[in-house]
Design a protein around this motif. Structure first.
Motif, PDB file in Angstrom:
ATOM      1  N   LYS A 349       0.812  -1.209   0.000  1.00 10.46           N
ATOM      2  CA  LYS A 349       0.000   0.000   0.000  1.00 10.46           C
ATOM      3  C   LYS A 349       0.854   1.271   0.000  1.00 10.46           C
ATOM      4  CE  LYS A 349      -4.114  -1.737  -0.100  1.00 10.46           C
ATOM      5  NZ  LYS A 349      -4.985  -1.482  -1.266  1.00 10.46           N
ATOM      6  N   THR A 350       2.123   1.164   0.312  1.00 10.03           N
ATOM      7  CA  THR A 350       2.970   2.365   0.417  1.00 10.03           C
ATOM      8  C   THR A 350       4.013   2.430  -0.696  1.00 10.03           C
ATOM      9  OG1 THR A 350       4.432   1.181   1.956  1.00 10.03           O
ATOM     10  CG2 THR A 350       2.674   2.533   2.914  1.00 10.03           C
ATOM     11  N   GLY A 351       3.701   1.838  -1.836  1.00  7.46           N
ATOM     12  CA  GLY A 351       4.588   2.034  -2.988  1.00  7.46           C
ATOM     13  C   GLY A 351       5.201   0.782  -3.567  1.00  7.46           C
ATOM     14  N   LYS A 352       5.118  -0.351  -2.858  1.00  8.62           N
ATOM     15  CA  LYS A 352       5.689  -1.630  -3.341  1.00  8.62           C
ATOM     16  C   LYS A 352       7.218  -1.558  -3.427  1.00  8.62           C
ATOM     17  CE  LYS A 352       1.466  -2.568  -5.992  1.00  8.62           C
ATOM     18  NZ  LYS A 352       0.858  -2.863  -7.302  1.00  8.62           N
ATOM     19  N   ASN A 353       7.819  -2.677  -3.826  1.00 12.09           N
ATOM     20  CA  ASN A 353       9.270  -2.791  -3.985  1.00 12.09           C
ATOM     21  C   ASN A 353      10.005  -2.311  -2.739  1.00 12.09           C
ATOM     22  OD1 ASN A 353      11.723  -3.367  -5.196  1.00 12.09           O
ATOM     23  ND2 ASN A 353      11.854  -1.381  -6.241  1.00 12.09           N
ATOM     24  N   LYS A 354       9.592  -2.825  -1.586  1.00 12.14           N
ATOM     25  CA  LYS A 354      10.240  -2.435  -0.337  1.00 12.14           C
ATOM     26  C   LYS A 354      10.062  -3.542   0.700  1.00 12.14           C
ATOM     27  CE  LYS A 354       7.774   1.237   0.263  1.00 12.14           C
ATOM     28  NZ  LYS A 354       7.183   2.460   0.876  1.00 12.14           N
ATOM     29  N   THR A 355      10.819  -3.461   1.797  1.00 12.82           N
ATOM     30  CA  THR A 355      10.727  -4.407   2.908  1.00 12.82           C
ATOM     31  C   THR A 355      10.217  -3.659   4.133  1.00 12.82           C
ATOM     32  OG1 THR A 355      12.590  -5.702   2.063  1.00 12.82           O
ATOM     33  CG2 THR A 355      11.977  -6.056   4.361  1.00 12.82           C
ATOM     34  N   VAL A 356       9.158  -4.166   4.742  1.00 16.85           N
ATOM     35  CA  VAL A 356       8.583  -3.542   5.932  1.00 16.85           C
ATOM     36  C   VAL A 356       8.668  -4.536   7.092  1.00 16.85           C
ATOM     37  CG1 VAL A 356       6.492  -2.589   6.977  1.00 16.85           C
ATOM     38  CG2 VAL A 356       7.045  -2.087   4.575  1.00 16.85           C
TER      39      VAL A 356
END
Length: 366
Positions: A349-356
């Motif tokens: 939901k916050t832009g994709k292509n990332k690690t949370v």
């Protein structure tokens, strides 16, 4: 390699047979001495019945040892022939003993070890020639043997040879049955391994499936109730994967799934567990790493996947989003996985292509 092992096995048996010959040679010494003492024989008797045959047999044995050391060709036949010569010598020097011809059974028994009918036939021929020569030059002259005795010994040798051939054939049948049974067991074992692997892995990516993932996670949590080692769950999802399938086709989508799977499998540690959870979603269990180490590793994986170009996508790349959750003692498997899934949702939901990283694990009563 198999031929070398077979040759080594045959050499070992040849060595054992030679050792048995040596034992036969030396065992004659005490028995002949006891016989000479009990019968109060003179020096001539000892020389003719003990020393001379012993020297002849030792000479034969040294000749066999020389052949065994320097020549491997026809060694089986040399050993059988050596046994026949030993038997001939013992019978010749003990011609007055009625049971002396029994020594001719020695080479016949030796021939059984080679599991070849040709060697049994060869041994029988040697034995028949030996008893015939012994009869004409020694037994009929000095031991009161008659033609009827020779005609009695010859059928016995033939019958013993037939029995030896039967034993050899039965032994070969047992070996064949054992080989067939062993091969069947190996085949069943391989099939069981394959079936077990198929039941635990995903056919397309060769990663573990979601059922195996949960089984492993349950066992890992059960073993780690005291919180002795770190456990992290990462849930990964390929961004816009439906668009890939719709635009380039399912074959292109399969190529992406295989490539991402290979990257995940090659980049995680030996103690980590990678599974295809379903569709374009993957899950990884990390052990023996702290949160910072896991995060850095996931970021390297995410970056590497984003840099890969696919011919099936006309040179385009794909990205992944990742949710990470850390196991804490007392947390259920469901809460652990929900934390990673919630983080994945946030990454999407916050832009994709990332690690949370999931920083607020759910609490539940014990």
């Amino acid at each position: 390699m198999q031929m070398d092992a077979s040759n080594q096995h045959k050499q070992d048996w040849n060595r054992k047979l030679l050792n048995a010959y040596w034992l036969l040679v030396w065992i004659q010494l005490p028995f002949q001495l006891l016989y000479a003492i009990s019968e109060q024989q003179d020096l001539t008797f000892i020389i003719n019945r003990l020393i001379i045959p012993l020297l002849i047999m030792i000479l034969i044995m040294f000749l066999l040892e020389f052949i065994n050391m320097y020549s491997r060709m026809l060694l089986d036949y040399y050993i059988i022939s050596g046994g026949a010569v030993l038997a001939f010598t013992l019978i010749y020097c003990n011609h007055d003993l009625k049971l002396a011809p029994l020594y001719l059974f020695l080479p016949i028994l030796v021939s059984i070890f080679y599991f070849q009918l040709s060697k049994i036939i060869y041994t029988l021929a040697l034995s028949l020639v030996s008893i015939s020569i012994l009869y004409w030059i020694k037994l009929s002259v000095f031991s009161d043997y008659h033609a009827i005795d020779l005609l009695t010994v010859i059928p016995v040798l033939i019958i013993v040879s037939i029995i030896a051939a039967g034993i050899m054939k039965r032994g070969a049948e047992i070996l064949d049955n054992l080989k067939a049974t062993t091969e069947l067991k190996q085949e069943l074992m391989i099939k069981n391994i394959i079936m077990d692997k198929l039941s635990k892995t995903d056919a397309l990516t060769d990663l573990y499936n979601h059922i195996t993932f949960h089984e492993y996670l349950d066992e890992l949590i059960q073993q780690n109730e005291a919180g002795q080692f770190c456990i992290h769950i990462a849930v990964l999802d390929i961004d816009n994967f439906k668009k890939v399938n719709d635009t380039y086709g399912h074959r292109a989508g399969d190529a992406v799934l295989k490539s991402v799977s290979s990257t995940l499998k090659n980049r995680v540690g030996l103690n980590d567990f990678v599974a295809r959870y379903g569709g374009e979603e993957f899950a990884i269990i990390f052990t023996e790493k702290d949160t910072d180490e896991v995060f850095e590793l996931l970021e390297r994986i995410r970056w590497q996947i984003s840099q890969m170009k696919y011919d099936e996508l006309h040179g385009q790349s794909v990205t992944i989003s990742i949710g990470l959750s850390e196991y804490r003692p007392g947390t259920s498997k469901e809460s652990l996985f929900a934390g990673a899934d919630q983080s994945l949702y946030t990454a999407k939901k916050t832009g994709k292509n990332k690690t949370v990283i999931h920083t607020a694990p759910l609490k539940e009563a014990n």
